[in-house]
Design an enzyme around this catalytic site. Structure first.
Site, mmCIF file in Angstrom:
data_model
loop_
_atom_site.group_PDB
_atom_site.id
_atom_site.type_symbol
_atom_site.label_atom_id
_atom_site.label_comp_id
_atom_site.label_asym_id
_atom_site.label_seq_id
_atom_site.Cartn_x
_atom_site.Cartn_y
_atom_site.Cartn_z
ATOM 1 N N GLY A 1 -116.906 -39.732 -50.649
ATOM 2 C CA GLY A 1 -116.148 -39.182 -51.779
ATOM 3 C C GLY A 1 -115.411 -40.266 -52.548
ATOM 4 O O GLY A 1 -114.430 -39.996 -53.244
ATOM 5 N N ASP B 1 -121.006 -41.788 -52.131
ATOM 6 C CA ASP B 1 -120.778 -40.595 -52.955
ATOM 7 C C ASP B 1 -122.102 -40.192 -53.604
ATOM 8 O O ASP B 1 -123.020 -41.006 -53.711
ATOM 9 C CB ASP B 1 -119.739 -40.892 -54.046
ATOM 10 C CG ASP B 1 -119.003 -39.639 -54.511
ATOM 11 O OD1 ASP B 1 -117.797 -39.528 -54.275
ATOM 12 O OD2 ASP B 1 -119.662 -38.760 -55.124
ATOM 13 N N TYR C 1 -114.883 -22.000 -48.101
ATOM 14 C CA TYR C 1 -114.047 -23.215 -48.111
ATOM 15 C C TYR C 1 -113.081 -23.190 -46.921
ATOM 16 O O TYR C 1 -112.966 -24.169 -46.180
ATOM 17 C CB TYR C 1 -113.287 -23.311 -49.432
ATOM 18 C CG TYR C 1 -112.509 -24.605 -49.575
ATOM 19 C CD1 TYR C 1 -113.158 -25.791 -49.932
ATOM 20 C CD2 TYR C 1 -111.147 -24.661 -49.334
ATOM 21 C CE1 TYR C 1 -112.459 -26.991 -50.045
ATOM 22 C CE2 TYR C 1 -110.439 -25.848 -49.445
ATOM 23 C CZ TYR C 1 -111.095 -27.011 -49.802
ATOM 24 O OH TYR C 1 -110.387 -28.197 -49.897
ATOM 25 N N SER D 1 -114.191 -40.524 -56.648
ATOM 26 C CA SER D 1 -113.215 -39.701 -57.368
ATOM 27 C C SER D 1 -112.011 -39.367 -56.486
ATOM 28 O O SER D 1 -112.092 -39.451 -55.243
ATOM 29 C CB SER D 1 -113.912 -38.411 -57.820
ATOM 30 O OG SER D 1 -113.012 -37.548 -58.476
ATOM 31 N N SER E 1 -107.752 -29.462 -45.037
ATOM 32 C CA SER E 1 -106.967 -28.807 -46.099
ATOM 33 C C SER E 1 -106.000 -27.807 -45.467
ATOM 34 O O SER E 1 -106.260 -27.300 -44.364
ATOM 35 C CB SER E 1 -107.914 -28.046 -47.028
ATOM 36 O OG SER E 1 -107.175 -27.220 -47.906
ATOM 37 N N ASP F 1 -126.290 -38.070 -51.209
ATOM 38 C CA ASP F 1 -125.899 -36.658 -51.215
ATOM 39 C C ASP F 1 -125.784 -36.206 -49.761
ATOM 40 O O ASP F 1 -126.784 -36.071 -49.061
ATOM 41 C CB ASP F 1 -126.955 -35.832 -51.959
ATOM 42 C CG ASP F 1 -126.608 -34.349 -51.990
ATOM 43 O OD1 ASP F 1 -125.603 -33.959 -51.341
ATOM 44 O OD2 ASP F 1 -127.340 -33.593 -52.644
ATOM 45 N N ILE G 1 -109.107 -38.434 -54.132
ATOM 46 C CA ILE G 1 -108.496 -38.998 -52.916
ATOM 47 C C ILE G 1 -109.358 -40.135 -52.349
ATOM 48 O O ILE G 1 -108.838 -41.173 -51.924
ATOM 49 C CB ILE G 1 -108.305 -37.886 -51.855
ATOM 50 C CG1 ILE G 1 -107.360 -36.802 -52.384
ATOM 51 C CG2 ILE G 1 -107.778 -38.465 -50.551
ATOM 52 C CD1 ILE G 1 -107.343 -35.510 -51.566
#
Ligand code: NAI
Length: 248
Positions: free
Chosen positions: A8, A31, A150, A11, A112, A46, A13
């Site tokens: 990641g 990424d 999620y 972009s 999260s 990916d 974080i």
């Protein structure tokens, strides 16, 4: 010099983390889209595609000191994509790289606060035992929404990280997670859509959202040797949102 793979990294974080680590580590960003920063070595991959990950593995070093699993998609994506990237992509890369992590190294995943939402607790052990096809089949056919997928994906990442801790601690490799509240990154608007007002309500408690650098700092610490006795745990980084909400 420590060598760290950051997913990641193009972009939000992940990009903030890659920039921070690059001050004293060799960073390999990974990424599905190209990195904005030429200063960081970068591998396009990916995570949801097993072939793409296999190809990327050939471009990654044989020995690394850290793996930061930051890449993720929000609950506005279809449930299969959410489970496919956030859980299965994270697991796919982690399993492939675990043996390359040197003694004293660490794996840190960004989970999260959504991983603490109630529901689907009895699905997590099943998901972690399921192969990729079965997990994707469940995500696509169970009728869950993207937002629920999620929550499930992050709950499963929390559980997976604890399992990794038990498995890898004897080898001297740590595994932790960081659970942010809302962070000012390009996907915050998607969270506003999928979480129906929860993001705005969060800011009413905390006054603002986090900056990506404030999450990256904690991930960087957990990856470092200074965190040598922090293992198997989740660090909530939410500006006190959880406590302030409970006390209000
Ligand atoms: P972002 O959208 O800025 O960054 C996510 C990165 O993951 C992007 O560069 C994207 O290209 C990459 N990515 C997505 N799918 C991929 C795939 N299949 N293969 C490879 N790379 C892929 O979002 P942000 O906010 O930086 O998110 C980072 C992590 O933080 C995610 O796991 C997200 O769930 C988590 N998080 C974010 C919060 C927020 O409010 N922004 C709150 C709590 C957790």
């Amino acid at each position: 010099m420590r060598r760290v793979v950051v997913t990641g990294a193009a972009s939000g974080i992940g990009a903030a983390l890659a920039r921070r680590l690059a001050q004293d580590c060799e960073v390999i960003g990974l990424d599905r889209k190209a990195a904005p920063d030429d200063a960081i070595e970068f591998v396009e991959c990916d995570l949801a595609d097993a072939d793409s990950v296999r190809e990327a593995l050939g471009a990654l070093p044989d020995r690394i000191d850290g793996l930061a699993n930051v890449a993720g998609v929000p609950g506005t994506a279809p449930p299969r994509t959410v489970i496919g990237v956030n859980l299965l992509g994270t697991r796919r890369l982690t399993e492939a790289l675990a043996d390359r992590i040197a003694v004293g190294g660490a794996i840190v995943a960004v989970a999260s606060l959504a991983g603490y939402h109630p529901g689907f607790e009895d699905r997590i052990a099943w998901l972690l035992a399921a192969d990729d096809d079965a997990a994707l089949e469940w995500a696509g056919s169970s009728g869950i929404s993207g937002a629920q997928a999620y929550d499930v994906s992050k709950k499963a990442v929390l559980a997976y990280s604890r399992r990794l801790c038990a498995r890898l601690a004897p080898r001297g490799v740590r595994s932790c997670t960081v659970s942010p509240g809302p962070v000012e990154t390009p996907i915050l608007g998607d969270f506003e859509t999928s979480m129906g007002g929860a993001v705005q309500r969060a800011a009413a408690h905390t006054g603002r959202h986090a900056q990506p650098e404030e999450i990256a700092a904690v991930v960087a610490f957990l990856l470092s040797r200074e965190a040598s006795w922090v293992n198997g745990t989740d660090v909530v980084v939410d500006g006190g949102l959880t406590s302030r909400r409970a006390e209000s």
